[in-house]
Design a protein around this motif. Structure first.
Motif, PDB file in Angstrom:
ATOM      1  N   MET A 166       8.358  27.631  -9.287  1.00 44.63           N
ATOM      2  CA  MET A 166       8.756  26.290  -8.825  1.00 44.63           C
ATOM      3  C   MET A 166       7.865  25.730  -7.718  1.00 44.63           C
ATOM      4  N   ALA A 167       6.669  26.278  -7.547  1.00 42.62           N
ATOM      5  CA  ALA A 167       5.807  25.823  -6.456  1.00 42.62           C
ATOM      6  C   ALA A 167       5.463  24.346  -6.566  1.00 42.62           C
ATOM      7  N   THR A 168       5.063  23.899  -7.747  1.00 45.04           N
ATOM      8  CA  THR A 168       4.717  22.488  -7.923  1.00 45.04           C
ATOM      9  C   THR A 168       5.955  21.611  -7.764  1.00 45.04           C
ATOM     10  N   ALA A 169       7.073  22.046  -8.358  1.00 41.78           N
ATOM     11  CA  ALA A 169       8.317  21.265  -8.267  1.00 41.78           C
ATOM     12  C   ALA A 169       8.773  21.142  -6.818  1.00 41.78           C
ATOM     13  N   ASN A 170       8.701  22.231  -6.055  1.00 44.13           N
ATOM     14  CA  ASN A 170       9.103  22.185  -4.650  1.00 44.13           C
ATOM     15  C   ASN A 170       8.179  21.295  -3.827  1.00 44.13           C
ATOM     16  N   THR A 171       6.885  21.343  -4.135  1.00 40.24           N
ATOM     17  CA  THR A 171       5.912  20.501  -3.429  1.00 40.24           C
ATOM     18  C   THR A 171       6.193  19.024  -3.692  1.00 40.24           C
ATOM     19  N   LEU A 172       6.459  18.693  -4.941  1.00 36.32           N
ATOM     20  CA  LEU A 172       6.752  17.299  -5.290  1.00 36.32           C
ATOM     21  C   LEU A 172       8.072  16.839  -4.688  1.00 36.32           C
ATOM     22  N   ALA A 173       9.057  17.736  -4.623  1.00 32.84           N
ATOM     23  CA  ALA A 173      10.336  17.399  -3.972  1.00 32.84           C
ATOM     24  C   ALA A 173      10.110  17.110  -2.499  1.00 32.84           C
ATOM     25  N   ALA A 174       9.211  17.871  -1.877  1.00 31.73           N
ATOM     26  CA  ALA A 174       8.897  17.651  -0.461  1.00 31.73           C
ATOM     27  C   ALA A 174       8.232  16.296  -0.247  1.00 31.73           C
ATOM     28  N   ILE A 175       7.333  15.927  -1.167  1.00 33.00           N
ATOM     29  CA  ILE A 175       6.672  14.621  -1.068  1.00 33.00           C
ATOM     30  C   ILE A 175       7.695  13.495  -1.150  1.00 33.00           C
ATOM     31  N   LYS A 176       8.621  13.608  -2.095  1.00 32.01           N
ATOM     32  CA  LYS A 176       9.654  12.577  -2.237  1.00 32.01           C
ATOM     33  C   LYS A 176      10.520  12.457  -0.995  1.00 32.01           C
ATOM     34  N   ASN A 177      10.583  13.538  -0.217  1.00 35.38           N
ATOM     35  CA  ASN A 177      11.455  13.550   0.964  1.00 35.38           C
ATOM     36  C   ASN A 177      10.700  13.444   2.278  1.00 35.38           C
ATOM     37  N   GLY A 178       9.440  12.963   2.201  1.00 35.51           N
ATOM     38  CA  GLY A 178       8.753  12.594   3.433  1.00 35.51           C
ATOM     39  C   GLY A 178       7.572  13.432   3.853  1.00 35.51           C
ATOM     40  N   MET A 195       0.845  -1.194   0.000  1.00 34.54           N
ATOM     41  CA  MET A 195       0.000   0.000   0.000  1.00 34.54           C
ATOM     42  C   MET A 195       0.886   1.253   0.000  1.00 34.54           C
ATOM     43  N   THR A 196       0.601   2.175  -0.910  1.00 39.81           N
ATOM     44  CA  THR A 196       1.404   3.395  -0.987  1.00 39.81           C
ATOM     45  C   THR A 196       1.032   4.364   0.142  1.00 39.81           C
ATOM     46  N   ARG A 197       1.918   5.285   0.399  1.00 42.30           N
ATOM     47  CA  ARG A 197       1.716   6.274   1.458  1.00 42.30           C
ATOM     48  C   ARG A 197       0.680   7.319   1.024  1.00 42.30           C
ATOM     49  N   LYS A 198      -0.216   7.678   1.929  1.00 41.31           N
ATOM     50  CA  LYS A 198      -1.232   8.680   1.607  1.00 41.31           C
ATOM     51  C   LYS A 198      -0.678  10.092   1.796  1.00 41.31           C
ATOM     52  N   ILE A 199      -0.973  10.967   0.826  1.00 39.33           N
ATOM     53  CA  ILE A 199      -0.664  12.382   0.943  1.00 39.33           C
ATOM     54  C   ILE A 199      -1.964  13.131   1.198  1.00 39.33           C
ATOM     55  N   TRP A 200      -2.011  13.871   2.302  1.00 33.22           N
ATOM     56  CA  TRP A 200      -3.173  14.678   2.630  1.00 33.22           C
ATOM     57  C   TRP A 200      -3.173  15.925   1.742  1.00 33.22           C
ATOM     58  N   VAL A 201      -4.342  16.272   1.241  1.00 32.66           N
ATOM     59  CA  VAL A 201      -4.471  17.471   0.404  1.00 32.66           C
ATOM     60  C   VAL A 201      -5.272  18.536   1.159  1.00 32.66           C
ATOM     61  N   PHE A 202      -4.601  19.626   1.441  1.00 38.31           N
ATOM     62  CA  PHE A 202      -5.144  20.775   2.166  1.00 38.31           C
ATOM     63  C   PHE A 202      -5.386  21.861   1.121  1.00 38.31           C
ATOM     64  N   ASP A 203      -6.640  22.231   0.908  1.00 36.62           N
ATOM     65  CA  ASP A 203      -6.951  23.239  -0.104  1.00 36.62           C
ATOM     66  C   ASP A 203      -7.171  24.605   0.537  1.00 36.62           C
ATOM     67  N   ASN A 240      -0.170  10.988  -9.797  1.00 40.21           N
ATOM     68  CA  ASN A 240      -0.871   9.886 -10.469  1.00 40.21           C
ATOM     69  C   ASN A 240      -0.120   9.399 -11.702  1.00 40.21           C
ATOM     70  N   THR A 241       0.392  10.357 -12.487  1.00 41.76           N
ATOM     71  CA  THR A 241       1.038   9.998 -13.754  1.00 41.76           C
ATOM     72  C   THR A 241       2.401   9.359 -13.535  1.00 41.76           C
ATOM     73  N   ARG A 242       3.138   9.858 -12.534  1.00 42.05           N
ATOM     74  CA  ARG A 242       4.479   9.320 -12.248  1.00 42.05           C
ATOM     75  C   ARG A 242       4.459   8.543 -10.928  1.00 42.05           C
ATOM     76  N   SER A 243       3.513   7.630 -10.815  1.00 42.38           N
ATOM     77  CA  SER A 243       3.325   6.894  -9.562  1.00 42.38           C
ATOM     78  C   SER A 243       4.549   6.082  -9.163  1.00 42.38           C
ATOM     79  N   SER A 244       5.308   5.603 -10.144  1.00 43.49           N
ATOM     80  CA  SER A 244       6.492   4.803  -9.819  1.00 43.49           C
ATOM     81  C   SER A 244       7.599   5.654  -9.204  1.00 43.49           C
ATOM     82  N   ILE A 245       7.548   6.955  -9.463  1.00 41.35           N
ATOM     83  CA  ILE A 245       8.548   7.874  -8.903  1.00 41.35           C
ATOM     84  C   ILE A 245       8.183   8.278  -7.484  1.00 41.35           C
ATOM     85  N   TYR A 246       6.902   8.628  -7.272  1.00 44.69           N
ATOM     86  CA  TYR A 246       6.498   9.177  -5.970  1.00 44.69           C
ATOM     87  C   TYR A 246       5.989   8.120  -5.008  1.00 44.69           C
TER      88      TYR A 246
END
Length: 522
Positions: A213-225, A1-9, A253-259
């Motif tokens: 770089m907001a999206t890129a920084n957010t995705l980098a944060a996800i990769k790092n915990g 089971m993959t790790r869940k990411i909470w989405v705060f809007d 979703n598209t790069r699920s193998s990465i994240y």
């Protein structure tokens, strides 16, 4: 089971801080209901201490939208008792309320904004969390300007507020200063220490887009915990905006193998949410914006159209259906190639066209495309009919298509306070059709007159005007969406005269409806 990411809007708080984007209570409630359909985990409904109106809106959202255990409702508070009270008294009606406190940690904020020492600011934060915990069990603490904060002081603040009872720690890149590799490294170190301190506390990020770089920084944060991401619909927000929810989610979703993570987001609601926010806030979405831009799934290049028709994955990494669109859009322009035009003709039922006939039709298509910029299906019918007429070609299945389509001949629109009115003259085959109408405004009057001629029960859903050039002779583009018998149709027109563009766009939509009625039954 993959790790869940909470989405705060935070569309209704940070997103609403865009100049001119203020929503009233009912509009905020409508957006919140749509965010619930989108299945975000947390809605930040506003800043209740800022005004009575915002307090009431947050309270209404907490009561009517937050009546479920699947959704948390929060609002922003500065680290002062009155702000925290305002948040508590507005969000407490939700089934799962959350208090969100923000206080700066960078030297710039501590020394220049607050004029206090680091230890004083840390103590203010701790006392704020302790007080909030007497009101609600769930408290988020945001370390404002964390990306420019001295690391050990940032960690000392986080450690202290966690011990005081904070259940979520948010690390904002408040001014979009961070760089993905650097930000990822910072999140990795914080996550390592935080999980050793208390592994039940969620680590969150909130990235701004000042350097793109907001999206890129957010995705980098996800990769790092990072456990949670703060986003807005269409990336709206202060200055250059925030990380766009749709970009972050679809990248995951598209790069699920990465994240190797997942969210609860119902992606098929992305476009509905995007359009609602854009419409109510009056903020147009950049046409080439990722995921929700008008051109995100539209293809006009002949090379791309040819590749897509041969294999969807040649130029498409996301199916438009995934985000709530019907399908990819092959826009017919002067850049479209033979394959795309032939495909469009076949969809209209023209299967018997020979190669030599097609070359003549394609030549006529290019001539019209140069003049009209975008060619619609009803234009193709007329092109084929005109070609057959010129060549004196007999086709037993031939229908006089031009008899079915509407053409604008003239219009007059009068705009005044009491009786806005419009008169139109249109052509359908050999018929000359005229109508006049009054309305609540000039566009309403114009569309009422055209609708009367068409005798179709059409509902206008969306009407947008944008400028595509400058100066006295500036071109204005009108884009509309209408509904007819449950089907939605989008049409556009570009002219120096906005009223003419409005009429042409509406007539294009009507002709699209007529095309559907002419299409052969499969």
């Amino acid at each position: 089971m993959t790790r869940k990411i909470w989405v705060f809007d935070t569309t209704l708080r940070d997103g609403e801080q865009v100049p001119g984007a203020k929503l009233n209570l009912y509009e905020k409630l409508e957006v919140a209901q749509q965010l619930k359909k989108l299945q975000v985990d947390i809605i930040e409904a506003g800043f209740p201490a800022s005004s009575a109106g915002d307090f009431d809106a947050v309270k209404e959202i907490a009561t009517k939208v937050g009546n479920t255990s699947d959704l948390m409702i929060t609002a922003l508070a500065r680290a002062v008792k009155s702000d925290i009270d305002a948040v508590y008294n507005s969000v407490k009606y939700a089934e799962k309320p959350l208090i969100h406190i923000v206080l700066g940690t960078s030297d710039i904020h501590v020394e220049k904004k607050f004029g206090k020492s680091k230890s004083q600011i840390l103590n203010i934060g701790v006392e704020a969390v302790k007080y909030a915990k007497t009101l609600l069990p769930d408290v988020q603490y945001s370390t404002e300007d964390a990306s420019r904060s001295e690391f050990e002081y940032l960690w000392a603040t986080i450690e202290a507020v966690v011990k005081a009872g904070a259940t979520m720690i948010n690390v904002p890149d408040t001014v979009g200063f961070a760089e993905p590799e650097e930000f990822g490294e910072r999140i990795f170190k914080l996550n390592d220490r935080l999980k050793n301190l208390n592994d039940k506390v969620l680590l969150s990020v909130h990235c701004h887009n000042d350097l793109g770089m907001a999206t890129a920084n957010t995705l980098a944060a996800i990769k790092n915990g990072a456990d949670k991401v703060e986003c807005t619909i269409n990336g709206i927000g202060e200055r250059a905006g925030n990380a766009a929810l749709e970009e972050v989610v679809m990248a995951i979703n598209t790069r699920s193998s990465i994240y190797n993570v997942h969210t609860n987001i119902k992606t098929k609601e992305i476009m509905n949410t995007s359009r609602l926010v854009s419409s109510l806030m009056g903020l147009d979405v950049q046409v080439n914006k990722a995921i929700t831009g008008e051109n995100a799934f539209a293809h006009s290049s002949g090379i791309h159209q040819d590749g897509l028709l041969k294999s969807r994955d040649a130029y498409e990494i996301i199916s438009p259906v995934e985000v709530g669109l019907d399908d990819m859009e092959l826009v017919l322009t002067a850049r479209s190639g033979r394959h795309a035009v032939k495909n469009a003709l076949e969809k209209l039922g023209f299967h018997q066209i020979t190669n030599s006939q097609f070359e003549g039709i394609f030549e006529a298509f290019l001539e019209l495309a140069d003049a009209k910029k975008e060619v619609y299906n009803h234009d193709l019918y007329v092109i084929v009919e005109n070609y057959y007429a010129k060549q004196d070609v007999h086709n037993e299945n031939m229908t006089y298509y031009s008899d079915h389509f509407y053409e604008l001949m003239d219009l007059q629109v009068i705009s005044n306070i009491n009786f806005p009115s419009a008169s139109v003259k249109m052509k359908r085959g050999d018929q000359i059709l005229k109508s006049s109408a009054v309305g609540s405004g000039p566009i309403d009057a114009l569309y009422s007159a055209i609708t009367e001629i068409s005798e179709l029960d059409i509902k206008l859903i969306e009407y947008n005007i944008s400028s595509v050039s400058r100066g006295k002779e500036a071109l204005g583009k009108v884009k509309i969406q209408v509904e007819y018998r449950g089907e939605k149709y989008i049409a556009k027109a570009t002219e120096t005269d906005i009223m003419k563009a409005s009429a042409l766009a509406y007539i294009n939509a009507i002709n699209s409806i007529v095309v559907d009625q002419l299409l052969p039954v499969e």
